[in-house]
Scaffold this motif. Structure first.
Motif, short mmCIF file in Angstrom:
data_model
loop_
_atom_site.label_atom_id
_atom_site.label_comp_id
_atom_site.label_asym_id
_atom_site.label_seq_id
_atom_site.Cartn_x
_atom_site.Cartn_y
_atom_site.Cartn_z
N VAL A 61 28.50 35.63 34.58
CA VAL A 61 29.79 34.94 34.49
C VAL A 61 30.81 35.80 35.23
CG1 VAL A 61 29.27 33.88 32.25
CG2 VAL A 61 30.50 36.05 32.33
N ALA A 62 31.92 35.17 35.61
CA ALA A 62 32.98 35.92 36.28
C ALA A 62 34.31 35.28 35.96
CB ALA A 62 32.76 35.94 37.80
N ALA A 63 35.37 36.05 36.16
CA ALA A 63 36.73 35.54 36.01
C ALA A 63 37.57 36.04 37.17
CB ALA A 63 37.34 35.99 34.68
N TYR A 64 38.24 35.10 37.83
CA TYR A 64 39.19 35.45 38.89
C TYR A 64 40.57 35.58 38.26
CZ TYR A 64 35.38 34.04 41.92
OH TYR A 64 34.15 33.93 42.53
N ARG A 65 41.35 36.44 38.84
CA ARG A 65 42.70 36.68 38.34
C ARG A 65 43.68 35.74 39.04
NH1 ARG A 65 42.31 41.45 35.42
NH2 ARG A 65 40.52 42.77 36.01
N LEU A 66 44.36 34.95 38.23
CA LEU A 66 45.35 34.01 38.75
C LEU A 66 46.64 34.15 37.96
CD1 LEU A 66 42.37 32.27 38.54
CD2 LEU A 66 43.73 30.77 40.00
#
Length: 392
Positions: A61-66
């Protein structure tokens, strides 16, 4: 089983085989893997987690920073993506374990909200996510906008390669971030990935100010002009971009453009025949889902009048009893009180994002409300459809 965070450089050997098998045609050519490796620098600020057994990555899994605007207050946001597992490791709870770690870490690092595009909404509903509207697509023949070709508008449209218009486009998206509910932008590291995209960019300006922009491509002569999000600061920017589309009347058969839910394309012209479609299907075209990760961070959100106490049970990050009140048109979130409503995380997130009202929260099974809770919740969080711009 080992759960660990990996670097951007490690993604090619660990995450790429999982996500490519899950989301791309496979087997994939070697060029795909090399391109993924070359673009690793755009993932430097992402948080990437894998579940590993005997040196083999089985889930990721991953999370991009927005940054995202929620009712006028801009928050750090976790954009969940790259959720995949090896076929032999599915149904073992690995993705669930990774998601719980990911959301917890992103909250600790300052993300107040999160968004994702689901392969199956009911799966992510268990993590507190709730659906919000998917974008719409308007399709029409350019001759339907013929009246705009003759119009003298106070502005002009410049056609650029994306690389040449990237800075103007980025400035416009950051301006819209401050103005539009639901709008989100990537951090600078991730955003750079789009600088060299092989698309045209139409930039509308009035008195030197960018008032609209749209990315597009043309399939072939006599075919379609496919445009992405119609980004404008108001009616003038929209009119300038539609006028630009109209000037393709002898080149393309149809124009297809992505629009937000508050656009009304049938009013763009008197004789405009247009099809407006919002298509949601699974697993490929799921509407986005959102959830709140931090209640105190919501203080200061522009809201209506009201004062009510709610309970959110059984959630690691926002669970508890919360008093929600308005002071000077801004939300105040405080601990404790006598709850008049019990809401799931999804139920509260739906109210905050403006996609459901309290009665719909109840009928959807996302909460139990006393009669006295309905009026203040309705007043505090009036309906307001978000436009989730960034797609990942």
């Amino acid at each position: 089983m080992d759960f660990r965070q990996i670097s951007a450089a490690e993604r090619t050997a660990t995450m790429f085989p999982l996500t490519s098998y899950a989301f791309q045609p496979s087997p994939w050519p070697a060029a795909d893997e090399e391109r993924y490796r070359e673009r690793a620098r755009f993932n430097e600020t992402a948080v990437s987690l894998i579940a590993e057994e005997d040196g083999q990555a089985l889930a990721a899994v991953a999370a991009y920073r927005l940054r995202q605007n929620v009712r006028g207050l801009v928050h750090d946001m976790a954009g969940v993506a790259s959720v995949a597992s090896h076929p032999s490791a599915r149904r073992r709870g690995l993705v669930r374990a990774l998601l719980e770690r990911l959301l917890g870490q992103m909250r600790e690092e300052g993300s107040a909200v999160s968004v994702l595009y689901p392969f199956r909404p009911s799966f992510y509903a268990r993590f507190g996510f709730v659906g919000v509207p998917r974008y719409r697509t308007a399709t029409f023949a350019p001759e339907g906008l013929g009246h705009l070709v003759r119009a003298e508008l106070p502005g002009e449209v410049e056609r650029l390669a994306m690389v040449d218009g990237f800075d103007a486009y980025t400035q416009l998206t950051h301006r819209l971030l401050e103005a539009r509910h639901g709008f989100s932008v990537f951090d600078a590291t991730r955003a750079e990935m789009f600088r060299d995209d092989e698309v045209w960019l139409a930039v509308a300006r009035s008195e030197g100010e960018v008032v609209g922009a749209v990315r597009y491509r043309i399939n072939e002569y006599g075919a379609d002009l496919i445009a992405e999000d119609l980004l404008t600061t108001g009616p003038l920017g929209r009119a300038l971009l539609l006028q630009f589309f109209a000037r393709h009347v002898d080149q393309v058969a149809r124009v297809s453009v992505t629009i937000s839910t508050d656009e009304v394309p049938e009013l763009w012209g008197t004789d405009l025949a247009v099809t407006t479609e919002g298509r949601v299907s699974h697993p490929r075209k799921g509407g986005p889902m959102v959830r709140v990760l931090d209640m105190p961070a919501l203080s200061g959100t522009p809201v209506g009048a009201g004062d009510v106490t709610i309970e959110i049970p059984d959630d690691e990050w926002v669970g508890g009893v919360w008093r929600l009140s308005s002071e000077g048109g801004r939300l105040v979130v405080a601990k404790g009180g006598n709850p008049a409503a019990t809401l799931t995380v999804g139920g509260f997130s739906a109210l905050l994002y403006g996609v459901l009202d309290p009665v719909e929260v109840f009928t959807r099974g996302l909460g139990v409300l006393s009669p006295e809770a309905i009026a203040p919740l309705t007043s505090l969080f009036p309906r307001q459809m978000p436009y989730i711009f960034s797609d990942f």
